[in-house]
Motif scaffolding. Structure first.
Motif, mmCIF file in Angstrom:
data_model
loop_
_atom_site.group_PDB
_atom_site.id
_atom_site.type_symbol
_atom_site.label_atom_id
_atom_site.label_comp_id
_atom_site.label_asym_id
_atom_site.label_seq_id
_atom_site.Cartn_x
_atom_site.Cartn_y
_atom_site.Cartn_z
ATOM 1 N N THR B 503 0.798 -1.219 0.000
ATOM 2 C CA THR B 503 0.000 0.000 0.000
ATOM 3 C C THR B 503 0.831 1.269 0.000
ATOM 4 O O THR B 503 0.329 2.330 -0.347
ATOM 5 C CB THR B 503 -0.900 0.030 1.247
ATOM 6 N N VAL B 504 2.099 1.172 0.380
ATOM 7 C CA VAL B 504 2.880 2.383 0.548
ATOM 8 C C VAL B 504 3.322 2.902 -0.821
ATOM 9 O O VAL B 504 3.512 2.133 -1.765
ATOM 10 C CB VAL B 504 4.090 2.118 1.461
ATOM 11 N N THR B 505 3.491 4.215 -0.900
ATOM 12 C CA THR B 505 4.042 4.793 -2.122
ATOM 13 C C THR B 505 5.438 5.330 -1.824
ATOM 14 O O THR B 505 5.801 5.516 -0.669
ATOM 15 C CB THR B 505 3.179 5.962 -2.613
ATOM 16 N N ALA B 506 6.160 5.571 -2.878
ATOM 17 C CA ALA B 506 7.510 6.107 -2.705
ATOM 18 C C ALA B 506 7.465 7.440 -1.976
ATOM 19 O O ALA B 506 8.358 7.760 -1.191
ATOM 20 C CB ALA B 506 8.182 6.260 -4.066
ATOM 21 N N GLU B 507 6.393 8.201 -2.193
ATOM 22 C CA GLU B 507 6.321 9.509 -1.538
ATOM 23 C C GLU B 507 6.133 9.362 -0.030
ATOM 24 O O GLU B 507 6.745 10.072 0.753
ATOM 25 C CB GLU B 507 5.160 10.339 -2.100
#
Lengths: 372, 559
Positions: B503-507
């Protein structure tokens, strides 16, 4: 697969030959500049030695070889043991003192003396190792200091235990018993003098050096540490322990340098005992590229120059010290040449690899892995 | 893809002033005996634009840049700067015609101030006193670099250091600036700031040459992209007309494989566990590691995200036994290995891919087979008793070379002769050859080409399926998200947040890495946070679909 690479062999020979030529040229130039007879000098030095001198050369080379191997052990690990000079003098003194007591019969006395000398040399070197590992003192500095201290200590102790040589001003330790003196090997026909018996020691040390460094895990760890300390640490080498072991081993080997002289020639340690062998060893190890056979050749060359130059004063009217200029320029030239060749070798190999891969890639596009 | 910011002049690809080129290269060829590093390279860089040069490692980018910066001379071809043909013999020639270079590895003295660093070697320009200080302020203000000439470099972060490098180049009156992989060391937010700076430079009429292999970044900042493959220019394209995948295919020269999807393989068997590891810094500084507790199970890849210098390197060294922690324990299975030495830990089955392979994983001037022995000196098939088993090691090196596709003509060449990717494949092969139970991998694909990267990812994925526990440290957030089962963020020596890579994004990660989010309760968030929050969501990899090739895996889709 373990083939000899002709390019590498050629490069390996080219460097020392080039260095010799450069030294030859520079020395000639200096001689001309100062009006000395160039032709005479080279004729004297490059003449074929007589049997007696041949023996002298071999004997000198034996001692120099041991010295250079002691230095080379350190070099393989990037440790500059300049203290070989002090280590061998301390060890020769300790060995002579021990052997002179004649506590043990003939050959046993010789054997135990070797051990005592190695222990003494090893101990003297250990001081530098301890300072390096525990206090971060550069071994270059500490071994230079220890050389000076060795001179003082040996001189001081020598006065305490010395016996006066009858009919001379020199003092020395108690001479070793005749049963422990090694009269030498008559290897060269026609020579009245003999080759040191302990030449076998030099050969054994050379073999051990080759075997331990090249074939054992310990040797691998040592070389790895010399090539990249950080990589050695990551590979599990205990570097401080390695530093101590190597410096002590170098010192112990240095302890053997004086032994051929002690048992084959001087029979005691005194003020006339040959000095400066440790420094010569540094140059010879460099010239011989830390290789057991290379060092052997370099030691022979060094000894050849040393012995042949003895006649310079008489035959050419030139000071024998000219040979120091030759030896010095050889070292300079060789250090430069080796570094240039090392870089060239790395670069050439990178290009060769790139080329071979490019060719392989074109030939068989889908090929995976390495072509043989 | 980010649109070009409004402040910049339109990078109009329309040929307004057709001859207004800052740099023109024509027919540049550089041969080394037997090898052509560059052949017939030609492209033109329009003044006042950001021009990207992309290519795989080993494609010839760095040789080309060395030629442009006067470090090496081309055998053929011509370079024109501002329309005039130049002959660059040395970097000072390059500086004289207004070319400056910012290297990937910063060349700054930590214990010097900005002023001292900038004036070093350029004392003749404005002296080393107030005139220089004024000049630095002036440059800093006009390009928005935000640099205080009297700050000590040691106190500054990576982004600021990079701006100093840029300032150094500007101070020397460069009009054309070459940036070599400038984003490799930055987190997404810093990257965006850098790009703002670049747009600022462009607005002032300066020309930027930007070398990279991160395609999404290139697409977001460049006005024009030149692709180099095998030493020659393949094409110069307009970034608006291509996507990252097309660009990657231009770079590699073939269709890219699509990563397969994969199930989670995490088991409940704990393999490696650390308990409250603390590593004290020097006196009066904070702890380098502060209470690190983590657990890795068989079949699990645990990712650690963090800005470089936040304790990752030290954590690895503690686990590998290279560094003694101040307190805390490390367990392998149920055994306490805290006091074990590196060699015992490696023998027990902990494989290690160090972050700096030249310093920690290779003997560059030793042959490949000796490098295969390194790190496993005591293990089969390398050793027999106290001796090195050269025959066994050589045979096994042949196997590694074959199985792991190490491109080399022989196992007797020096490690230094191989390209970075092939060196790394050899290292990976070596480490996987001793039935490891744990793999500690620090930046396993840093500086390797796309092909090697994909195969290293494959190896890690396969091993994970077979029950390997992996500690993965990486600055490449896509790699972390693609490979990991769990991601921890490390900030100032503490694990400050745990993320699910599904679920995590690079941002999100980038924000957590700089301490900008609330993952750290009451955290001592200072300078980086302000920078980071200034550009929320502006990270360069905003378009996840844009770059499937350079992403380790979309494996988590299946879960």
């Amino acid at each position: 697969m373990n083939r000899i690479n002709p390019r590498k062999a050629l490069l390996g020979i080219a460097a020392p030959v080039l260095a010799l030529l450069v030294a030859f040229l520079i020395t000639s130039l200096l001689l001309v500049l100062f009006g000395d007879p160039v032709g005479e000098v080279w004729k004297t030095i490059l003449s074929w030695p007589r049997p007696r001198q041949l023996v002298q050369i071999i004997n000198e080379a034996t001692v120099l070889y041991l010295s250079a191997i002691a230095v080379a052990v350190g070099f393989r690990m990037n440790i500059f043991n300049i203290g070989v000079d002090g280590q061998y003098r301390v060890a020769a003194f300790a060995g002579a003192l021990f052997a002179g007591q004649a506590w043990f019969p003939g050959p046993l006395n010789v054997l135990l003396t070797l051990i005592v000398a190695m222990a003494a040399g090893g101990f003297w070197a250990w001081i530098a190792a301890y300072l390096k590992v525990k206090r971060g003192v550069s071994e270059v500095i500490s071994t230079i200091m220890l050389n000076a201290i060795a001179t003082g200590v040996v001189q001081w102790l020598l006065l305490k235990v010395a016996v006066k040589q009858p009919g001379s001003n020199t003092i020395s330790t108690e001479p070793i018993p005749e049963s422990s003196q090694l009269e030498g090997l008559a290897l060269i026909p026609g020579a009245t003098n003999k080759v040191y018996t302990l030449i076998v020691l030099a050969v054994a040390v050379g073999f051990a050096y080759w075997f331990v460094l090249g074939k054992t895990r310990f040797g691998f760890d040592l070389r790895a540490t010399g090539q990249s300390e950080s990589a050695a640490v990551a590979s599990g080498v205990k570097v401080p322990r390695m530093v101590v072991t190597t410096i002590v081993a170098s010192g112990a080997l240095a302890g053997l340098i004086g032994m051929p002289l002690l048992f084959g020639q001087d029979h005691s340690y005194g003020t006339t005992f040959q000095a400066g062998l440790g420094f010569a060893g540094i140059g010879i190890a460099l010239l011989g590229r830390n290789h057991p056979i290379g060092i052997g050749l370099a030691a022979l060359l060094w000894a050849f120059l040393n012995i042949q130059s003895n006649a310079l004063q008489i035959q050419a009217g030139v000071a024998t010290e000219v040979v120091n200029i030759i030896q010095g320029t050889i070292i300079f030239a060789v250090v430069v040449a080796y570094e240039l060749i090392r870089r060239a070798d790395v670069r050439l190999e990178q290009q060769r690899v790139a080329r071979e891969l490019a060719n392989a890639g074109q030939g068989t596009p889908a090929q995976e892995g390495a072509p043989a | 893809m980010c649109p070009i910011s409004a402040s910049a002049p339109a990078p109009s690809p329309s040929p307004v002033q057709g001859d207004d080129f800052a740099v023109e290269l024509e027919g540049i060829t550089k041969r080394f005996p037997g090898v052509v590093a560059n052949k017939d390279i030609g492209f033109k860089v329009r003044r006042g634009t950001v021009h990207a040069i992309v290519g795989e490692n080993g494609a010839g980018k760095s040789t080309l840049m060395k030629i442009l910066y006067g470090v090496q001379r081309p055998d053929e071809g011509s370079i024109r700067v501002d329309g005039k043909e130049v002959n660059l013999h040395s970097p000072s020639d390059a500086i004289a015609v207004g070319i400056g270079m910012v290297f990937q590895h910063f060349q700054l003295a930590d214990n010097f101030t900005v002023l001292e660093n900038v004036t070093l070697g350029a004392e003749k320009l404005h002296g080393i006193g107030d005139a220089a200080r004024t000049k630095i302020r002036e440059i800093s203000d006009s390009y928005g670099l935000d640099i205080d000439p009297d700050a000590l470099v040691a106190d500054l972060g990576v982004g600021a250091r990079q701006r100093i490098e840029i300032l150094k180049v500007l101070y020397r009156n460069a009009r054309i600036i070459i940036l070599d992989e400038p984003t490799a060391v930055l987190v997404p937010q810093e990257v965006e700031e850098l790009f703002d700076n670049l747009r600022g430079l462009k607005a002032e009429g300066l020309t930027v040459l930007f070398i990279s292999h991160k395609l999404d970044e290139v697409l977001s900042v460049a006005d024009s992209v030149t692709v180099i493959r095998r030493g020659t220019t393949i094409d110069t394209v307009d970034p608006k007309s291509v996507n990252a995948r097309q660009l990657a295919e231009l770079m590699v020269g073939s269709q890219l494989p699509t990563p397969e999807t994969e199930e989670s393989t995490v088991t409940d068997k704990v393999v490696l566990r650390t308990e409250d590891i603390v590593l004290a810094g020097g006196a009066a500084t904070r702890n380098v590691l502060d209470g690190i507790s983590l657990t890795i199970r068989a079949g699990e890849v645990l990712g650690i995200a963090g800005v470089e210098g936040n304790g990752q390197a030290e954590l690895v060294e503690v686990i590998m036994g290279m560094r003694e922690p101040t307190s805390g324990l490390v367990f392998l299975h149920d055994k306490d290995i805290s006091d074990w030495h590196v060699r015992e830990i490696r023998e027990a089955g902990v494989a290690y891919i160090p972050e700096d392979r030249h310093r920690h994983a290779l003997l560059l001037e030793a042959p490949l087979w000796e490098n295969r022995v390194l790190g496993h000196q005591t293990e089969e098939p390398n050793a027999k008793g106290g001796l090195i088993n050269a025959a066994g090691a050589k045979a096994d090196t042949e196997r590694i070379v074959r199985d792991y596709d190490v491109r080399t003509p022989s196992i007797h060449v020096k490690a230094a002769s191989l390209s970075g990717g092939n060196q790394q494949k050899l290292i990976v092969g070596r480490e996987m050859s001793h039935q490891p139970k744990v793999l500690v991998a620090a930046h396993p694909t840093r500086g390797v080409d796309v092909g090697a990267q994909a195969s290293i990812w494959d190896i890690i994925r396969t091993a994970r399926r077979d029950g390997l526990a992996v500690l993965l440290i990486s600055a490449d957030l896509e790699e972390l998200i693609g490979l990991s089962d769990t991601i921890h963020v490390i900030l100032r020596g503490r694990l400050t947040g745990t993320f699910d890579p599904d679920t995590v994004t690079a941002e999100d990660l980038g924000a957590a890495m700089t301490g900008a989010t609330g993952h750290e309760p009451g955290g001592d968030v200072d300078q980086p946070s302000a920078d980071a929050s200034a550009h929320p969501g502006a990270a360069p990899s905003a378009d996840p679909g844009a770059d499937p090739s350079v992403k380790p895996s979309d494996s988590k889709d299946a879960r």
